[in-house]
Scaffold this motif. Sequence first.
Motif, PDB file in Angstrom:
ATOM      1  N   VAL A 100      -3.162   6.639   4.457  1.00 45.04           N
ATOM      2  CA  VAL A 100      -3.205   7.353   3.174  1.00 45.04           C
ATOM      3  C   VAL A 100      -3.460   8.835   3.401  1.00 45.04           C
ATOM      4  CG1 VAL A 100      -4.406   7.569   0.974  1.00 45.04           C
ATOM      5  CG2 VAL A 100      -3.940   5.293   1.923  1.00 45.04           C
ATOM      6  N   ALA A 158       2.277   1.667  -3.490  1.00 42.20           N
ATOM      7  CA  ALA A 158       1.234   2.088  -4.442  1.00 42.20           C
ATOM      8  C   ALA A 158       0.851   3.544  -4.216  1.00 42.20           C
ATOM      9  CB  ALA A 158       0.007   1.184  -4.297  1.00 42.20           C
ATOM     10  N   GLU A 159       0.749   3.947  -2.972  1.00 47.18           N
ATOM     11  CA  GLU A 159       0.351   5.330  -2.673  1.00 47.18           C
ATOM     12  C   GLU A 159       1.452   6.321  -3.041  1.00 47.18           C
ATOM     13  OE1 GLU A 159      -2.573   6.491  -1.872  1.00 47.18           O
ATOM     14  OE2 GLU A 159      -3.459   4.482  -1.864  1.00 47.18           O
ATOM     15  N   CYS A 160       2.702   5.929  -2.831  1.00 43.42           N
ATOM     16  CA  CYS A 160       3.812   6.799  -3.257  1.00 43.42           C
ATOM     17  C   CYS A 160       3.750   7.021  -4.761  1.00 43.42           C
ATOM     18  CB  CYS A 160       5.160   6.185  -2.862  1.00 43.42           C
ATOM     19  SG  CYS A 160       5.552   6.349  -1.106  1.00 43.42           S
ATOM     20  N   VAL A 161       3.532   5.933  -5.493  1.00 44.14           N
ATOM     21  CA  VAL A 161       3.463   6.045  -6.952  1.00 44.14           C
ATOM     22  C   VAL A 161       2.292   6.938  -7.353  1.00 44.14           C
ATOM     23  CG1 VAL A 161       3.004   4.753  -9.074  1.00 44.14           C
ATOM     24  CG2 VAL A 161       4.620   3.840  -7.366  1.00 44.14           C
ATOM     25  N   ARG A 162       1.140   6.697  -6.748  1.00 41.81           N
ATOM     26  CA  ARG A 162      -0.053   7.487  -7.078  1.00 41.81           C
ATOM     27  C   ARG A 162       0.165   8.978  -6.821  1.00 41.81           C
ATOM     28  NH1 ARG A 162      -4.459   9.613  -4.402  1.00 41.81           N
ATOM     29  NH2 ARG A 162      -3.895   8.770  -2.362  1.00 41.81           N
ATOM     30  N   LEU A 163       0.881   9.297  -5.732  1.00 46.31           N
ATOM     31  CA  LEU A 163       1.065  10.699  -5.347  1.00 46.31           C
ATOM     32  C   LEU A 163       2.298  11.336  -5.978  1.00 46.31           C
ATOM     33  CD1 LEU A 163       0.117  10.275  -1.575  1.00 46.31           C
ATOM     34  CD2 LEU A 163      -1.189  11.544  -3.302  1.00 46.31           C
ATOM     35  N   ASP A 217       0.838  -1.210   0.000  1.00 47.17           N
ATOM     36  CA  ASP A 217       0.000   0.000   0.000  1.00 47.17           C
ATOM     37  C   ASP A 217       0.868   1.255   0.000  1.00 47.17           C
ATOM     38  OD1 ASP A 217      -2.237  -1.636   0.090  1.00 47.17           O
ATOM     39  OD2 ASP A 217      -2.278  -1.648   2.288  1.00 47.17           O
ATOM     40  N   GLU A 267      -0.927  11.839   2.366  1.00 43.42           N
ATOM     41  CA  GLU A 267      -1.336  12.996   1.545  1.00 43.42           C
ATOM     42  C   GLU A 267      -1.063  14.311   2.271  1.00 43.42           C
ATOM     43  OE1 GLU A 267      -5.428  12.010   0.872  1.00 43.42           O
ATOM     44  OE2 GLU A 267      -5.009  10.841  -0.951  1.00 43.42           O
TER      45      GLU A 267
END
Lengths: 257, 257
Positions: free
Chosen positions: B244, B13-18, B10, B248
Amino acid sequence: MTVKQLALPDLVAECVRLGIPGVGLWREPVQEYGIEATAALVRDAGLAVTTLCRGGFFTGDGWEAENRAAIDEAAVLGTDTLVLVSGGLTPACPDLPAARARITEAIGALAPYAGEQGVRLAIEPLHPMYASDRCAVSTLDQALEIAEHFPADQVGVTVDTYHLWWDDRAPAAVARAGAAGRIHSFQLADWTTPLPAGVLNGRGQLGTGAIDLPAWAALVEKAGYTGPVEVELFNDALWARDGVEVLEETLEAFLAV
Amino acid sequence: MTVKQLALPDLVAECVRLGIPGVGLWREPVQEYGIEATAALVRDAGLAVTTLCRGGFFTGDGWEAENRAAIDEAAVLGTDTLVLVSGGLTPACPDLPAARARITEAIGALAPYAGEQGVRLAIEPLHPMYASDRCAVSTLDQALEIAEHFPADQVGVTVDTYHLWWDDRAPAAVARAGAAGRIHSFQLADWTTPLPAGVLNGRGQLGTGAIDLPAWAALVEKAGYTGPVEVELFNDALWARDGVEVLEETLEAFLAV
């Protein structure tokens, strides 16, 4: 403060009984008991007032009147030393350089008045964990840099093992302070962990923590200091106990280190 | 560690998304997930591993095998930097000079091996409030004095604002470290009070505390540092929230300072 649970007359009587020749006092209990009354109490007991704690908090409002009052109180009590906790960050002094500049300026405004009253100001560097909220002066070098703007018989430093023990530059600063006649107070407390929330009231009984207290005493002595050695323990566990018992135990620990 | 409530997949994935290009990892969650598996996870996501935390604790037993393992793990993960928390006082190292001597000796024993693995050791000075129980290296000057015994591509320092912000000598030490190519890691956290019990998990979200973080970033940049900037918040309140959301919010705070 080590035995703040004792009322002033009991504190004084117990010091006399135990052969403790002097006591450092704090302003609040002295004001409650009465300044002249406290002065008479200790004088009649033959007890010295080693220091008055504390002036300072220069980074907020109202510091000048408050510190002049503290100097006056020190003079009435017959102590030659007012310990200064200089204050942390405030809206007026939002960063450390601004705070340190204000502290220097404030001490400059007070020093001649203190000198006239026969009271020396003793800048106390506090451990860096208090830099933001209590004291922007974190090392003995910083305290000395401020003190050295003024005559040594007006402004010096407080050497407190609790605040300085971690600093590899402190021994050289102690020597420099001593050579200049600027060690105006020497206080002992030991360093124990874990620290309590707020980090104010976890000072360790002498000999129970990380600090080599005999080495510190030797260092200060070698620097030429011949004044009183105070024990200043802020400790919730000690305050919860019988004050006479804590005083006796502290004297024993003091003699042991 | 800022969002340790997020499982590694997670987090990645969140690093990539952000759009966060790299992440500093800690050994424990990496070991749980599997070192090779973690390496594949971040590599496949195109994410850099900025540092591995942490080696060190040289003042106790078993440091050599433990630190060689940490170096190996760093190499597998593809990071060039292992952060060192050097250790506090122990029966074998009962005072600060003994602890610092041991730390220097241990790093000397590890540095060539780290160099062979392409991993730089980054000595992290910790705030003096950790001197007895976590890290006898309290200032950037002390960390540099140790690092300077060894080649810069093997041993350097971690500059963490939380640990160094109070030190008026730190800016000069940052410049000296940068000139020697020894700033191997730069970490941000803000200083907020009151400190919690144990003083470990009270690091402030960026911009909420006493530290002038943009000034520190400018200082490190001026010293020639071009590496990643990590945010490392140990904070019980942040850990209790949705990971998350905290990630953010931290990114937003990072960009704002």
